[in-house]
Design a protein around this motif. Sequence first.
Motif, PDB file in Angstrom:
ATOM      1  N   MET A 133       0.835  -1.203   0.000  1.00  8.56           N
ATOM      2  CA  MET A 133       0.000   0.000   0.000  1.00  8.56           C
ATOM      3  C   MET A 133       0.863   1.244   0.000  1.00  8.56           C
ATOM      4  SD  MET A 133      -3.138   0.926  -0.122  1.00  8.56           S
ATOM      5  CE  MET A 133      -4.105   2.390   0.163  1.00  8.56           C
ATOM      6  N   GLU A 134       1.859   1.194   0.866  1.00  3.52           N
ATOM      7  CA  GLU A 134       2.755   2.341   0.929  1.00  3.52           C
ATOM      8  C   GLU A 134       3.534   2.490  -0.364  1.00  3.52           C
ATOM      9  OE1 GLU A 134       5.219   1.842   4.273  1.00  3.52           O
ATOM     10  OE2 GLU A 134       3.606   2.128   5.756  1.00  3.52           O
ATOM     11  N   GLY A 135       3.880   1.400  -0.987  1.00  3.15           N
ATOM     12  CA  GLY A 135       4.589   1.473  -2.267  1.00  3.15           C
ATOM     13  C   GLY A 135       3.726   2.074  -3.344  1.00  3.15           C
ATOM     14  N   THR A 136       2.410   1.830  -3.336  1.00  2.00           N
ATOM     15  CA  THR A 136       1.505   2.393  -4.336  1.00  2.00           C
ATOM     16  C   THR A 136       1.402   3.900  -4.166  1.00  2.00           C
ATOM     17  OG1 THR A 136       0.233   0.335  -4.320  1.00  2.00           O
ATOM     18  CG2 THR A 136      -0.822   2.293  -5.266  1.00  2.00           C
ATOM     19  N   VAL A 137       1.325   4.331  -2.887  1.00  2.00           N
ATOM     20  CA  VAL A 137       1.235   5.779  -2.624  1.00  2.00           C
ATOM     21  C   VAL A 137       2.494   6.480  -3.083  1.00  2.00           C
ATOM     22  CG1 VAL A 137       1.036   7.513  -0.818  1.00  2.00           C
ATOM     23  CG2 VAL A 137      -0.373   5.443  -0.712  1.00  2.00           C
ATOM     24  N   VAL A 138       3.619   5.902  -2.825  1.00  2.00           N
ATOM     25  CA  VAL A 138       4.889   6.513  -3.241  1.00  2.00           C
ATOM     26  C   VAL A 138       4.967   6.588  -4.746  1.00  2.00           C
ATOM     27  CG1 VAL A 138       7.380   6.210  -3.251  1.00  2.00           C
ATOM     28  CG2 VAL A 138       6.081   5.806  -1.154  1.00  2.00           C
ATOM     29  N   ALA A 139       4.467   5.540  -5.422  1.00  2.00           N
ATOM     30  CA  ALA A 139       4.507   5.550  -6.889  1.00  2.00           C
ATOM     31  C   ALA A 139       3.603   6.638  -7.458  1.00  2.00           C
ATOM     32  CB  ALA A 139       4.082   4.183  -7.429  1.00  2.00           C
ATOM     33  N   VAL A 140       2.427   6.805  -6.840  1.00  2.00           N
ATOM     34  CA  VAL A 140       1.511   7.856  -7.304  1.00  2.00           C
ATOM     35  C   VAL A 140       2.126   9.224  -7.100  1.00  2.00           C
ATOM     36  CG1 VAL A 140      -0.733   8.940  -6.876  1.00  2.00           C
ATOM     37  CG2 VAL A 140      -0.556   6.455  -6.970  1.00  2.00           C
ATOM     38  N   VAL A 141       2.778   9.405  -5.962  1.00  2.00           N
ATOM     39  CA  VAL A 141       3.420  10.712  -5.702  1.00  2.00           C
ATOM     40  C   VAL A 141       4.535  10.960  -6.691  1.00  2.00           C
ATOM     41  CG1 VAL A 141       4.771  12.005  -4.037  1.00  2.00           C
ATOM     42  CG2 VAL A 141       2.774  10.695  -3.266  1.00  2.00           C
ATOM     43  N   VAL A 142       5.296   9.952  -6.979  1.00  2.00           N
ATOM     44  CA  VAL A 142       6.395  10.132  -7.938  1.00  2.00           C
ATOM     45  C   VAL A 142       5.846  10.463  -9.313  1.00  2.00           C
ATOM     46  CG1 VAL A 142       8.262   8.932  -9.126  1.00  2.00           C
ATOM     47  CG2 VAL A 142       7.980   8.650  -6.669  1.00  2.00           C
ATOM     48  N   VAL A 143       4.786   9.776  -9.717  1.00  2.00           N
ATOM     49  CA  VAL A 143       4.201  10.064 -11.030  1.00  2.00           C
ATOM     50  C   VAL A 143       3.642  11.476 -11.077  1.00  2.00           C
ATOM     51  CG1 VAL A 143       2.339   9.443 -12.613  1.00  2.00           C
ATOM     52  CG2 VAL A 143       3.708   7.644 -11.519  1.00  2.00           C
ATOM     53  N   ALA A 144       3.001  11.935 -10.004  1.00  2.00           N
ATOM     54  CA  ALA A 144       2.434  13.291  -9.963  1.00  2.00           C
ATOM     55  C   ALA A 144       3.527  14.344 -10.040  1.00  2.00           C
ATOM     56  CB  ALA A 144       1.600  13.460  -8.687  1.00  2.00           C
ATOM     57  N   VAL A 145       4.607  14.082  -9.296  1.00  2.00           N
ATOM     58  CA  VAL A 145       5.720  15.043  -9.348  1.00  2.00           C
ATOM     59  C   VAL A 145       6.312  15.083 -10.744  1.00  2.00           C
ATOM     60  CG1 VAL A 145       8.044  15.513  -8.480  1.00  2.00           C
ATOM     61  CG2 VAL A 145       6.229  14.835  -6.891  1.00  2.00           C
ATOM     62  N   PHE A 146       6.421  13.905 -11.380  1.00  2.00           N
ATOM     63  CA  PHE A 146       6.969  13.858 -12.734  1.00  2.00           C
ATOM     64  C   PHE A 146       6.074  14.614 -13.711  1.00  2.00           C
ATOM     65  CE2 PHE A 146       7.283  11.757 -16.875  1.00  2.00           C
ATOM     66  CZ  PHE A 146       8.626  11.962 -17.150  1.00  2.00           C
ATOM     67  N   LEU A 147       4.772  14.454 -13.571  1.00  2.00           N
ATOM     68  CA  LEU A 147       3.842  15.175 -14.447  1.00  2.00           C
ATOM     69  C   LEU A 147       3.912  16.677 -14.223  1.00  2.00           C
ATOM     70  CD1 LEU A 147       0.728  12.813 -14.282  1.00  2.00           C
ATOM     71  CD2 LEU A 147       2.346  13.099 -16.169  1.00  2.00           C
ATOM     72  N   LEU A 148       4.051  17.070 -12.974  1.00  2.00           N
ATOM     73  CA  LEU A 148       4.183  18.501 -12.698  1.00  2.00           C
ATOM     74  C   LEU A 148       5.460  19.075 -13.313  1.00  2.00           C
ATOM     75  CD1 LEU A 148       2.973  18.674  -8.965  1.00  2.00           C
ATOM     76  CD2 LEU A 148       1.767  19.455 -11.011  1.00  2.00           C
ATOM     77  N   LEU A 149       6.524  18.298 -13.224  1.00  2.00           N
ATOM     78  CA  LEU A 149       7.769  18.781 -13.828  1.00  2.00           C
ATOM     79  C   LEU A 149       7.647  18.869 -15.341  1.00  2.00           C
ATOM     80  CD1 LEU A 149      10.399  16.798 -11.703  1.00  2.00           C
ATOM     81  CD2 LEU A 149       9.823  19.234 -11.556  1.00  2.00           C
ATOM     82  N   VAL A 150       6.950  17.889 -15.913  1.00  2.00           N
ATOM     83  CA  VAL A 150       6.769  17.916 -17.366  1.00  2.00           C
ATOM     84  C   VAL A 150       5.905  19.106 -17.780  1.00  2.00           C
ATOM     85  CG1 VAL A 150       5.739  16.693 -19.309  1.00  2.00           C
ATOM     86  CG2 VAL A 150       7.129  15.456 -17.647  1.00  2.00           C
ATOM     87  N   LEU A 151       4.821  19.345 -17.029  1.00  2.00           N
ATOM     88  CA  LEU A 151       3.954  20.479 -17.344  1.00  2.00           C
ATOM     89  C   LEU A 151       4.694  21.800 -17.162  1.00  2.00           C
ATOM     90  CD1 LEU A 151       0.584  19.320 -15.718  1.00  2.00           C
ATOM     91  CD2 LEU A 151       1.154  19.412 -18.148  1.00  2.00           C
ATOM     92  N   LYS A 152       5.527  21.865 -16.140  1.00  2.00           N
ATOM     93  CA  LYS A 152       6.265  23.106 -15.901  1.00  2.00           C
ATOM     94  C   LYS A 152       7.279  23.351 -17.005  1.00  2.00           C
ATOM     95  CE  LYS A 152       9.104  25.501 -12.501  1.00  2.00           C
ATOM     96  NZ  LYS A 152       9.797  25.416 -11.175  1.00  2.00           N
ATOM     97  N   SER A 153       7.905  22.292 -17.460  1.00  2.00           N
ATOM     98  CA  SER A 153       8.890  22.467 -18.531  1.00  2.00           C
ATOM     99  C   SER A 153       8.224  22.832 -19.854  1.00  2.00           C
ATOM    100  CB  SER A 153       9.705  21.182 -18.702  1.00  2.00           C
ATOM    101  OG  SER A 153       8.846  20.098 -19.090  1.00  2.00           O
ATOM    102  N   GLY A 154       6.978  22.458 -20.044  1.00  2.00           N
ATOM    103  CA  GLY A 154       6.279  22.781 -21.284  1.00  2.00           C
ATOM    104  C   GLY A 154       5.428  24.032 -21.211  1.00  2.00           C
ATOM    105  N   MET A 155       5.345  24.700 -20.073  1.00  2.00           N
ATOM    106  CA  MET A 155       4.520  25.901 -19.934  1.00  2.00           C
ATOM    107  C   MET A 155       5.329  27.140 -20.314  1.00  2.00           C
ATOM    108  SD  MET A 155       2.406  27.238 -16.585  1.00  2.00           S
ATOM    109  CE  MET A 155       3.921  27.551 -15.668  1.00  2.00           C
ATOM    110  N   ARG A 156       4.724  27.988 -21.133  1.00  2.00           N
ATOM    111  CA  ARG A 156       5.346  29.238 -21.546  1.00  2.00           C
ATOM    112  C   ARG A 156       4.342  30.385 -21.364  1.00  2.00           C
ATOM    113  NH1 ARG A 156       8.836  26.159 -21.375  1.00  2.00           N
ATOM    114  NH2 ARG A 156      10.523  25.748 -22.856  1.00  2.00           N
ATOM    115  N   VAL A 157       4.885  31.600 -21.198  1.00  2.00           N
ATOM    116  CA  VAL A 157       4.069  32.811 -21.055  1.00  2.00           C
ATOM    117  C   VAL A 157       4.419  33.752 -22.209  1.00  2.00           C
ATOM    118  CG1 VAL A 157       3.506  34.811 -19.630  1.00  2.00           C
ATOM    119  CG2 VAL A 157       3.921  32.582 -18.554  1.00  2.00           C
TER     120      VAL A 157
END
Length: 298
Positions: free
Chosen positions: A1-25
């Motif tokens: 269970m704890e491993g699933t939560v950690v995996a979800v957090v890692v995936v969310a952080v990765f998605l945030l980093l990807v979105l941040k790298s692709g965001m422009r103003v």
Amino acid sequence: MEGTVVAVVVVAVFLLLVLKSGMRVVNQVERGVVFRWGKALPSHRQPGITFLIPFADRMRKVNVQVVTMPVPTQEGITKDNVSVKVDAVVYFRVTDPLRAAIEVQDYVFAVGQVAQSSLRSIIGKSDLDDLLTDRERLHEGLALMIDSPAAAWGIHIDRVEIKDVQLPESLKRSMSRQAEAERERRARVITADGEFQAAQQLANASRIMSDTPEAMQLRLLQTVVEVAAEKNSTLVMPFPVELLRYFDRAAQHIGADLTKSVPPQPSRPARQPSEPQPAQEPQPAQEAQQAPESADQP
């Protein structure tokens, strides 16, 4: 269970980093041209937040504000063989960001070079008088010459103006003498025209005064009033000529009346030279004086 939560957090952080790298103003004064895998997309990005695909998209921002670019001083020979130096200023803006980013490498430098060559060309096609007086037509022709190649780059030329025309010193002196002679000619013409109009008015006034002699007396009194208002000079009143004429006419009238009142004397007839003259009788006094003289004789 704890491993699933950690995996979800890692995936969310990765998605945030990807979105941040692709965001422009994109700012309000800019437009974004997106290149995906090196190929430009047909539409540009509007101002605001936009997202790019990481590692696939690359965006180039193009400023759409009006650019004020001074044209360096260009030396040339006019159509009437006068050497001049002319500088100008060009106002332009980007109307098609996609063409400005693709068709030309540096549109600001390109417009500057076209402006310099067009300015030299317009100098050679124009006379010196056109450069000094008819600048509006030259501005329109210069803008048309620059706008022809710039339109293919997605650039619109708003306005082109010639700032200054530098002339040789000898030509400046010649033009100043010409302008001085022209001003002197105008002054003489204006003075002669004024004298002509004044002569016409004086002629009209003299005709009016000849018809009404009283006008001369009124004008004389008016002149006396104007001179007397200064109070710094001695006023000598001339004897009116009309009054002399009045006395002359009165004297002639009186002389004519006297001539009519005296009766004419009868004239004696002249003697004829052939008639004998009668003998003169001695007067009594002379006879009395001669009697004593005869008594005293022996």
